[in-house]
Design a protein around this motif. Sequence first.
Motif, PDB file in Angstrom:
ATOM      1  N   THR A 158     -69.733   1.103  40.156  1.00 56.16           N
ATOM      2  CA  THR A 158     -68.893   1.841  41.100  1.00 56.16           C
ATOM      3  C   THR A 158     -69.710   2.500  42.196  1.00 56.16           C
ATOM      4  O   THR A 158     -69.315   2.515  43.369  1.00 56.16           O
ATOM      5  CB  THR A 158     -68.081   2.908  40.345  1.00 56.16           C
ATOM      6  OG1 THR A 158     -67.309   2.274  39.326  1.00 56.16           O
ATOM      7  CG2 THR A 158     -67.156   3.649  41.297  1.00 56.16           C
ATOM      8  N   THR A 159     -70.862   3.030  41.827  1.00 52.65           N
ATOM      9  CA  THR A 159     -71.692   3.781  42.765  1.00 52.65           C
ATOM     10  C   THR A 159     -72.694   2.866  43.453  1.00 52.65           C
ATOM     11  O   THR A 159     -73.413   2.122  42.782  1.00 52.65           O
ATOM     12  CB  THR A 159     -72.442   4.912  42.032  1.00 52.65           C
ATOM     13  OG1 THR A 159     -71.494   5.756  41.375  1.00 52.65           O
ATOM     14  CG2 THR A 159     -73.275   5.734  43.002  1.00 52.65           C
ATOM     15  N   ALA A 160     -72.763   2.951  44.778  1.00 47.07           N
ATOM     16  CA  ALA A 160     -73.746   2.166  45.532  1.00 47.07           C
ATOM     17  C   ALA A 160     -75.124   2.808  45.388  1.00 47.07           C
ATOM     18  O   ALA A 160     -75.276   4.039  45.446  1.00 47.07           O
ATOM     19  CB  ALA A 160     -73.353   2.093  46.998  1.00 47.07           C
ATOM     20  N   ALA A 161     -76.130   1.975  45.177  1.00 47.74           N
ATOM     21  CA  ALA A 161     -77.506   2.464  45.043  1.00 47.74           C
ATOM     22  C   ALA A 161     -78.012   2.986  46.378  1.00 47.74           C
ATOM     23  O   ALA A 161     -77.626   2.498  47.449  1.00 47.74           O
ATOM     24  CB  ALA A 161     -78.416   1.357  44.537  1.00 47.74           C
ATOM     25  N   THR A 162     -78.888   3.993  46.317  1.00 46.80           N
ATOM     26  CA  THR A 162     -79.467   4.568  47.534  1.00 46.80           C
ATOM     27  C   THR A 162     -80.864   4.038  47.802  1.00 46.80           C
ATOM     28  O   THR A 162     -81.503   4.441  48.772  1.00 46.80           O
ATOM     29  CB  THR A 162     -79.513   6.095  47.415  1.00 46.80           C
ATOM     30  OG1 THR A 162     -80.251   6.453  46.244  1.00 46.80           O
ATOM     31  CG2 THR A 162     -78.110   6.680  47.353  1.00 46.80           C
ATOM     32  N   ALA A 163     -81.330   3.145  46.941  1.00 56.12           N
ATOM     33  CA  ALA A 163     -82.657   2.560  47.143  1.00 56.12           C
ATOM     34  C   ALA A 163     -82.727   1.245  46.384  1.00 56.12           C
ATOM     35  O   ALA A 163     -81.928   0.968  45.478  1.00 56.12           O
ATOM     36  CB  ALA A 163     -83.748   3.511  46.666  1.00 56.12           C
ATOM     37  N   THR A 164     -83.699   0.429  46.770  1.00 63.68           N
ATOM     38  CA  THR A 164     -83.972  -0.812  46.062  1.00 63.68           C
ATOM     39  C   THR A 164     -85.064  -0.565  45.038  1.00 63.68           C
ATOM     40  O   THR A 164     -86.093   0.040  45.360  1.00 63.68           O
ATOM     41  CB  THR A 164     -84.399  -1.911  47.047  1.00 63.68           C
ATOM     42  OG1 THR A 164     -83.330  -2.151  47.955  1.00 63.68           O
ATOM     43  CG2 THR A 164     -84.751  -3.198  46.306  1.00 63.68           C
ATOM     44  N   ALA A 206     -82.048  -3.909  38.080  1.00 57.26           N
ATOM     45  CA  ALA A 206     -82.503  -3.812  39.462  1.00 57.26           C
ATOM     46  C   ALA A 206     -81.340  -3.426  40.371  1.00 57.26           C
ATOM     47  O   ALA A 206     -80.213  -3.902  40.201  1.00 57.26           O
ATOM     48  CB  ALA A 206     -83.107  -5.138  39.918  1.00 57.26           C
ATOM     49  N   THR A 207     -81.618  -2.545  41.338  1.00 55.85           N
ATOM     50  CA  THR A 207     -80.626  -2.122  42.322  1.00 55.85           C
ATOM     51  C   THR A 207     -81.050  -2.572  43.703  1.00 55.85           C
ATOM     52  O   THR A 207     -82.223  -2.819  43.980  1.00 55.85           O
ATOM     53  CB  THR A 207     -80.458  -0.592  42.319  1.00 55.85           C
ATOM     54  OG1 THR A 207     -81.695   0.014  42.715  1.00 55.85           O
ATOM     55  CG2 THR A 207     -80.057  -0.075  40.948  1.00 55.85           C
ATOM     56  N   THR A 208     -80.069  -2.651  44.597  1.00 56.27           N
ATOM     57  CA  THR A 208     -80.324  -2.990  45.999  1.00 56.27           C
ATOM     58  C   THR A 208     -79.706  -1.891  46.851  1.00 56.27           C
ATOM     59  O   THR A 208     -78.538  -1.514  46.634  1.00 56.27           O
ATOM     60  CB  THR A 208     -79.722  -4.342  46.375  1.00 56.27           C
ATOM     61  OG1 THR A 208     -80.296  -5.353  45.536  1.00 56.27           O
ATOM     62  CG2 THR A 208     -80.003  -4.684  47.835  1.00 56.27           C
ATOM     63  N   ASN A 209     -80.454  -1.375  47.764  1.00 59.22           N
ATOM     64  CA  ASN A 209     -80.010  -0.260  48.590  1.00 59.22           C
ATOM     65  C   ASN A 209     -78.662  -0.561  49.252  1.00 59.22           C
ATOM     66  O   ASN A 209     -78.479  -1.595  49.899  1.00 59.22           O
ATOM     67  CB  ASN A 209     -81.058   0.042  49.668  1.00 59.22           C
ATOM     68  CG  ASN A 209     -80.723   1.292  50.462  1.00 59.22           C
ATOM     69  OD1 ASN A 209     -80.080   2.217  49.968  1.00 59.22           O
ATOM     70  ND2 ASN A 209     -81.164   1.334  51.712  1.00 59.22           N
ATOM     71  N   GLY A 210     -77.713   0.357  49.035  1.00 59.10           N
ATOM     72  CA  GLY A 210     -76.410   0.257  49.663  1.00 59.10           C
ATOM     73  C   GLY A 210     -75.404  -0.615  48.947  1.00 59.10           C
ATOM     74  O   GLY A 210     -74.266  -0.720  49.401  1.00 59.10           O
ATOM     75  N   GLN A 211     -75.790  -1.237  47.827  1.00 57.18           N
ATOM     76  CA  GLN A 211     -74.879  -2.135  47.115  1.00 57.18           C
ATOM     77  C   GLN A 211     -74.446  -1.557  45.767  1.00 57.18           C
ATOM     78  O   GLN A 211     -75.274  -0.976  45.049  1.00 57.18           O
ATOM     79  CB  GLN A 211     -75.540  -3.498  46.899  1.00 57.18           C
ATOM     80  CG  GLN A 211     -75.809  -4.255  48.187  1.00 57.18           C
ATOM     81  CD  GLN A 211     -76.303  -5.661  47.934  1.00 57.18           C
ATOM     82  OE1 GLN A 211     -76.299  -6.133  46.793  1.00 57.18           O
ATOM     83  NE2 GLN A 211     -76.731  -6.340  48.984  1.00 57.18           N
TER      84      GLN A 211
END
Length: 598
Positions: free
Chosen positions: A169-175, A110-115
Amino acid sequence: MEKPVDVEYVAGTIKSPQHTKLTQAAFTETDKVHFPDGRLTNIPPWAEVTYDGASLLGACRTIHGAEVSGGNFNYLHATNSNLYVLRNSTLSNITPLRTTSTTLGNNPIATTNGQAVITVTHTAHGLVTGNRIKISGATGPINTVPASEINKEHIVTVVNANSYRVNVTTAATATGSGGGASVLAYKQIASQGVNQILPTGFGAGLFGANVFGYNQQSQTGASIYPRIWSFDDFGQDVIMCPGDTAAGDGRKIYIWDYNINTAPTVLTNAPTDCNFVLTVKNCVVALCGNRVDISSIGDATRWEPNASIDPGTTAYSKTLQRLSRLVCGIRLGEKSALLFSDNEVLILRYVGGTELWDISDAPGGNNDGIIGPNACCEMNGTVYWRGRQNMFRFSGAFVEIVDNPQNGDWITQNINTAQMSKSFMAVDHVNGQIVMHFPAGADNEPNDYVIYNTKGHFTLGKMSRTASMKRVIGGRLLMANSTSETLAGDIFTHYLKDTNIAVEWSAVTAEAYAGDGQRRFEIKQFWPDSNQIGTTNIQYRTRDYARGDQYNSQVYSVEQGTEYQTVVAAGRIRSIAFNGTGQFSMGAWKETVRMLGK
């Protein structure tokens, strides 16, 4: 008549039976002192190491230091649950990973936008924050987080029993979530025992520890030893083994190239039932119960000793039928090593030719063996170790007993035999002394130590330490005190030179007569002679008779410039208690003693 007399004493701690007809004072209680040149002196100071990154969790039993290319110094700290490397001022978890994996559920990432953090769903993962894990098989990118940043090794931060977070390293662009249905997780190898567990029944434990119980077969079960890692250098790499008693990942041999981003990996083709590993003549030597396996010269991945199967092999294997288990080994020069069981000492030698290696009894060896994997060290070409009954040394000719009439019986009687495999030795490189740390009495951890000075005296003391390096690397000799899987342990740099770090020390002499013991005496004054920093406290303790009441004088303070102190103390028998909080080295102290009537 008053007369000045020297305050004379014997170097070391005397725990042998005392009497009052001593020609020189003997110290019976000592702590944080030694006698490097025969004079009472505080031991070299130490300093706690401050570091960032991981916490030192688990029971630390082994520390290995190495210098690698680029002048980097790496200090490996091995506990029952984790493996760490201290590099510069950062402690990192590099615990090896299991070779078996767990398949996670569908789309567990799971990703969180901007993190630049992902959350992994892993049901009943059993991890704790700081554990190492490897993820593989995730498809991506997931909301712009590349699969290459997910499918790698990570250090986890636990969210709950079924999920954890890792950094990318890369911030996610969406949740959102993803990864597919074939995501695998490889956890670090499982933790193992903190304590030694003895078998039960006749012939086991202290009752059967020595000759009386040797080879008695009515005991039930087998000894289970705590996890005590072994390490050695192999070229630019380091090889290691967790040393478990039970089969599994803890009996495999691992190799590491000092790349802090990846954990050590299982050494290809190596034995998987190893309990101790070392290197001799550019070969990896694996002690596997009562079997010795040796890799080909220069190739740690070739272990087949049969030339018809592996042409050109120089690998070797031999089973020692009379032994139950080899405990450890220590290198002797380039082509040989001492090998220890719990009741024998052997020499492994490279002889070349068709035989390649020879394993034979060490000349002068006996049935004492060694008490633990780290209860040995090497100083100036001589190996020292501790057996059940004595300390020994070997310089290449014969095994010699290092006789300890001062406190050897006390150590034998008070060492906790149920946990003595945790004992370890270190070299005081500043003073050329051997120091053994061991658990005594009811202590499960090594809280006592004995210093052996090669001039022949032994000094006891108290210090809580669980592991030490065996040699100085990068100008440092590190020790650790770490026993908990939940509370962070400490790392110390020992045997520091030219420092004003305070050391709290103490020493008490045995009771002795002043004069012939027939007349009472009165101590009037003493003249200190010492190099010191801070205050030294002195107290006289007197009796009129050997079993009479003890009278304690007031505590007298001595500074560096103190010329003399007036004393009020009288009796027929006296002892002297010293203590201080700074550096101290005692010279030719004198005191005025006035003999009284009966």
